[in-house]
Design a protein around this motif. Structure first.
Motif, PDB file in Angstrom:
ATOM      1  N   LEU A 185     -19.842 -71.485  79.730  1.00 19.43           N
ATOM      2  CA  LEU A 185     -19.708 -72.262  78.489  1.00 19.43           C
ATOM      3  C   LEU A 185     -19.376 -71.404  77.265  1.00 19.43           C
ATOM      4  N   ALA A 186     -19.436 -70.090  77.397  1.00 26.30           N
ATOM      5  CA  ALA A 186     -19.285 -69.214  76.234  1.00 26.30           C
ATOM      6  C   ALA A 186     -18.041 -69.534  75.407  1.00 26.30           C
ATOM      7  N   LEU A 227     -24.179 -64.441  74.625  1.00 18.40           N
ATOM      8  CA  LEU A 227     -23.835 -65.311  73.502  1.00 18.40           C
ATOM      9  C   LEU A 227     -23.312 -64.509  72.316  1.00 18.40           C
ATOM     10  N   VAL A 228     -23.874 -63.339  72.089  1.00 17.89           N
ATOM     11  CA  VAL A 228     -23.415 -62.477  70.990  1.00 17.89           C
ATOM     12  C   VAL A 228     -22.027 -61.928  71.282  1.00 17.89           C
ATOM     13  N   ASP A 232     -17.987 -67.093  69.539  1.00 15.43           N
ATOM     14  CA  ASP A 232     -17.706 -66.903  68.114  1.00 15.43           C
ATOM     15  C   ASP A 232     -18.819 -67.456  67.233  1.00 15.43           C
ATOM     16  N   ILE A 233     -19.928 -67.853  67.825  1.00 16.01           N
ATOM     17  CA  ILE A 233     -20.983 -68.500  67.052  1.00 16.01           C
ATOM     18  C   ILE A 233     -21.675 -67.515  66.124  1.00 16.01           C
ATOM     19  N   VAL A 308     -37.405 -63.804  70.084  1.00 12.78           N
ATOM     20  CA  VAL A 308     -35.967 -63.982  69.813  1.00 12.78           C
ATOM     21  C   VAL A 308     -35.523 -63.079  68.662  1.00 12.78           C
ATOM     22  N   LYS A 309     -36.386 -62.874  67.689  1.00 14.05           N
ATOM     23  CA  LYS A 309     -36.057 -61.931  66.610  1.00 14.05           C
ATOM     24  C   LYS A 309     -35.850 -60.519  67.164  1.00 14.05           C
ATOM     25  N   LYS A 310     -36.639 -60.127  68.159  1.00 15.61           N
ATOM     26  CA  LYS A 310     -36.464 -58.809  68.771  1.00 15.61           C
ATOM     27  C   LYS A 310     -35.131 -58.721  69.499  1.00 15.61           C
ATOM     28  N   LEU A 311     -34.712 -59.809  70.143  1.00 11.71           N
ATOM     29  CA  LEU A 311     -33.395 -59.825  70.774  1.00 11.71           C
ATOM     30  C   LEU A 311     -32.295 -59.666  69.727  1.00 11.71           C
ATOM     31  N   ARG A 312     -32.480 -60.319  68.599  1.00 14.84           N
ATOM     32  CA  ARG A 312     -31.481 -60.173  67.527  1.00 14.84           C
ATOM     33  C   ARG A 312     -31.420 -58.731  67.046  1.00 14.84           C
TER      34      ARG A 312
END
Length: 317
Positions: A185-186, A227-228, A232-233, A308-312
């Motif tokens: 889906l990316a 996703l990153v 393009d999100i 999720v902040k750590k993933l960011r």
């Protein structure tokens, strides 16, 4: 990458009137997040037309927009179905709130190819309005579809204003590995539901259970990185689905997974007593159990946001 919060993360709080849309916005701010995703489908004890939003009265919408603007939060809307008049009314609300993405889904409970075909014509009918308002429609891979079925739908509609909401966990109910879901889906992704799941045995039944993000068996690190790097999100929405369980909606193997026992489909002990996580539309907890569930949901969300902040931090410089 901006991070947002979906109202479903607090569904028990909303359903039992411990939270309204203004409380929710304040929570997103408290967590240091960048936006909100407001679910407007009917739910237990909520407004039948506007769900967690509460109302589409102009004064109410004005106040919600003011609160969003005050904290410089982005806004997205979550609806269901493809009825043309309903889509038009939701687009009008989205415009007032400054929401530039509307999520919808087509199937509920069972996969119905005829609903998919009907959706093509209805979405094509409102596509000019989406273009006029600068709003994208994101079709979610709900629990009934595999990713390739969503892609076929989007390609038949063939509009830059129509893509998908990539829900990293929903494919499990159709026996699709989350890594396959995200990879497929990316290229079509407009927005995201980021969550985590385990498979549990509840009596004689196998179910997919929500859990705090980072504590389940979805490879959330891989999904976030993908996703990153492959979309393009600019936003990822946290949807901490717990307490929550769902049944498998397709036959074993239809989504590519043909056995249990490894990866996302490893069978685990229930995170809590399964009696606490029955589908909330059929579950009416005692006062004592309700307080336990409310506290659990809050604590699980604190852990999920931190993870999720750590993933960011790891993948977004």
């Amino acid at each position: 990458m901006k991070l947002g919060l979906e109202t479903e993360s607090y569904h028990v709080h909303f359903q039992h009137h411990r939270m309204d849309i203004f409380d929710f916005i304040n929570k997103a701010v408290e967590f240091g997040l960048d936006g909100v995703q407001i679910n407007i489908i009917e739910d237990l004890n909520l407004d039948p037309d506007w769900g967690c939003l509460g109302s589409n009265e102009p004064e109410h919408l004005r106040k919600v927009r003011e609160r969003l603007d005050e904290h410089e939060l982005y806004c997205e809307i979550d609806m269901k179905g493809v009825d043309v008049e309903r889509l038009k009314s939701v687009i009008s609300v989205a415009e007032v709130l400054g929401a530039d993405v509307i999520r919808t889904y087509i199937n509920k409970g069972n996969f119905d190819p005829s609903k998919m075909e009907l959706a093509i014509n209805n979405i094509k009918e409102i596509e000019p309005l989406l273009e006029e308002k600068g709003i994208s429609l994101a079709i979610e891979n709900h629990e009934e579809e595999v990713s390739t079925e969503i892609i076929m739908l989007i390609e038949k509609i063939n509009s830059p204003y129509v893509g998908c909401l990539c829900d990293i966990g929903n494919g499990m109910m159709a026996w699709e590995d989350p890594k396959i879901t995200v990879n497929n889906l990316a290229a079509y992704t407009k927005t995201v539901h980021f969550k985590d799941h385990i498979v549990i045995k509840d009596g004689d039944k196998l179910r997919v259970s929500g859990c705090p993000i980072g504590e389940g068996n979805i490879d959330t690190d891989y999904c976030f990185k993908t996703l990153v790097e492959k979309t393009d999100i600019k936003r990822i929405n946290i949807e901490m689905c717990h307490p929550y369980v769902s049944d498998f909606k397709r036959a074993l193997g239809e989504g590519g997974v043909e056995w249990l026992g490894e990866g996302a489909f490893k069978i685990e002990e229930p995170y809590i007593d399964p009696n606490y996580i029955l589908p909330m539309e059929t579950y009416h907890p005692s006062d004592e159990n309700l307080e336990f569930i409310l506290e659990l949901q809050e604590n699980d969300l604190v852990k999920s946001v931190a993870y999720v902040k750590k993933l960011r931090e790891k993948y977004c410089q």
